[in-house]
Scaffold this active site. Sequence first.
Site, short mmCIF file in Angstrom:
data_model
loop_
_atom_site.label_atom_id
_atom_site.label_comp_id
_atom_site.label_asym_id
_atom_site.label_seq_id
_atom_site.Cartn_x
_atom_site.Cartn_y
_atom_site.Cartn_z
N GLY A 11 0.82 -1.21 0.00
CA GLY A 11 0.00 0.00 0.00
C GLY A 11 0.85 1.26 0.00
O GLY A 11 0.63 2.19 -0.81
N ASP A 48 12.59 -12.34 -2.26
CA ASP A 48 11.93 -12.90 -1.08
C ASP A 48 12.86 -12.58 0.09
O ASP A 48 14.00 -13.05 0.14
CB ASP A 48 11.77 -14.41 -1.28
CG ASP A 48 11.16 -15.10 -0.08
OD1 ASP A 48 11.08 -14.47 1.00
OD2 ASP A 48 10.78 -16.28 -0.21
N PHE A 68 10.50 -1.13 3.40
CA PHE A 68 9.06 -1.19 3.68
C PHE A 68 8.53 -2.60 3.46
O PHE A 68 7.32 -2.83 3.52
CB PHE A 68 8.30 -0.17 2.81
CG PHE A 68 8.45 1.24 3.31
CD1 PHE A 68 9.64 1.92 3.16
CD2 PHE A 68 7.40 1.86 3.97
CE1 PHE A 68 9.79 3.21 3.66
CE2 PHE A 68 7.54 3.15 4.47
CZ PHE A 68 8.75 3.83 4.31
N GLY A 69 9.43 -3.56 3.18
CA GLY A 69 9.00 -4.93 2.92
C GLY A 69 8.61 -5.64 4.21
O GLY A 69 8.99 -5.23 5.31
N HIS A 110 2.85 0.65 16.27
CA HIS A 110 2.47 -0.54 17.05
C HIS A 110 3.63 -1.10 17.88
O HIS A 110 3.41 -2.00 18.70
CB HIS A 110 1.84 -1.58 16.13
CG HIS A 110 0.57 -1.06 15.53
ND1 HIS A 110 -0.56 -0.85 16.28
CD2 HIS A 110 0.28 -0.63 14.27
CE1 HIS A 110 -1.51 -0.34 15.50
NE2 HIS A 110 -1.02 -0.19 14.29
N TYR A 133 3.21 -8.29 15.49
CA TYR A 133 3.67 -7.32 14.50
C TYR A 133 4.48 -6.19 15.16
O TYR A 133 5.57 -5.83 14.72
CB TYR A 133 2.45 -6.78 13.75
CG TYR A 133 2.69 -5.57 12.89
CD1 TYR A 133 3.40 -5.66 11.71
CD2 TYR A 133 2.17 -4.33 13.26
CE1 TYR A 133 3.61 -4.55 10.92
CE2 TYR A 133 2.37 -3.21 12.46
CZ TYR A 133 3.09 -3.32 11.30
OH TYR A 133 3.29 -2.22 10.51
N ARG A 171 -8.68 8.14 15.93
CA ARG A 171 -7.30 7.73 16.21
C ARG A 171 -6.36 8.24 15.13
O ARG A 171 -5.26 8.72 15.40
CB ARG A 171 -7.27 6.20 16.32
CG ARG A 171 -5.91 5.64 16.56
CD ARG A 171 -5.96 4.13 16.83
NE ARG A 171 -4.64 3.60 16.68
CZ ARG A 171 -4.14 3.14 15.54
NH1 ARG A 171 -4.89 3.07 14.46
NH2 ARG A 171 -2.90 2.71 15.49
C1 15L Z 1 0.45 -0.02 10.78
O1 15L Z 1 1.57 -0.23 11.22
C2 15L Z 1 -0.07 -0.80 9.63
O2 15L Z 1 0.94 -1.14 8.71
C3 15L Z 1 -1.20 -0.10 8.93
O3 15L Z 1 -1.84 -1.05 8.11
C4 15L Z 1 -2.20 0.52 9.91
O4 15L Z 1 -2.85 -0.50 10.61
C5 15L Z 1 -1.46 1.45 10.84
O5 15L Z 1 -0.39 0.80 11.47
C6 15L Z 1 -2.38 2.06 11.93
O6 15L Z 1 -2.05 1.96 13.11
O7 15L Z 1 -3.37 2.67 11.57
#
Ligand code: 15L
Length: 271
Positions: A11, A48, A68-69, A110, A133, A171
């Site tokens: 994306g 890969d 960004f992979g 995150h 993640y 948010r």
């Molecule tokens: C991220 O790290 C994700 O890659 C993205 O898809 C969103 O979920 C974003 O955080 C977010 O916190 O909105």
Amino acid sequence: MRVLMTGAAGGIGSMIRHDLRAIYPDLVLSDIRTPPDLGPDETFIAADLTQPADVEAALDGIDAVAHFGGFSVEGPWDTILNANIIGCYNLFEAARKKGVKRVVFASSNHAMGFYPRHQPIGTAAVPRPDSRYGVSKVFGEAVGALYADKHGLGVLSLRIGNVAYKPIDKRRLAIWLHPEDLIQLIRIGFEHPGLVYEVVYGASFNERTWWDNTRAFELGYRPKHRAEDFAAEALAAQAKLPPDPVGDYFQGGTFCSDAFTAKPPKPASAT
Ligand code: 15L
């Protein structure tokens, strides 16, 4: 400067790769799959991230990498382990072997998702990941710091909020990052003289922010896009979402409430 972007078919890759190529004409794109809309004038190399030989081939002759992979949301452990942990290690190790000078690592909010929204944090705060993640992003930041300090790579970890053309809920009004502002941050990672290892938040000019991004401003970041310009729209969209007592309390949102089995937080006003 010959730049490689991993995750080019994802994306964020789709949103920024054309503008990035206007700045770095020798841009090489990489991903495990070919971007469906790859143009005849774009350079693409399939790789890969779990295969060191693939990653080394992609980094041949490269000066700077925008990494960004990997897997971009929460996923099963095997997926996170392979794409984000082994893949990230392979990227930095290949960068060392190939003499790459700069790496911009796409970390994430995150990594810090379990800080409550009422608690502002800076870049020196202890990680509080909200998912496997998020743990993989803490790992990536640590590998970046190791390769900067031990091997002299210049590394910028971007704790990215949410990259989009506009913030889509309450948010995101606090964590939104416009693609043009992201490009500005990547340029700092590639071009700021003397950069060793830095962590900054990837956020536009968001008046509701939870993050102290002083370091980004010291490095020259001047975001052009303002979340509050979209506040009415984002709050109207928020009003249609079901309440989420855990996700609405913590910075990481639904990444926090997903599979949550701890004691629910007390609302901010009661703490
Ligand atoms: C991220 O790290 C994700 O890659 C993205 O898809 C969103 O979920 C974003 O955080 C977010 O916190 O909105």
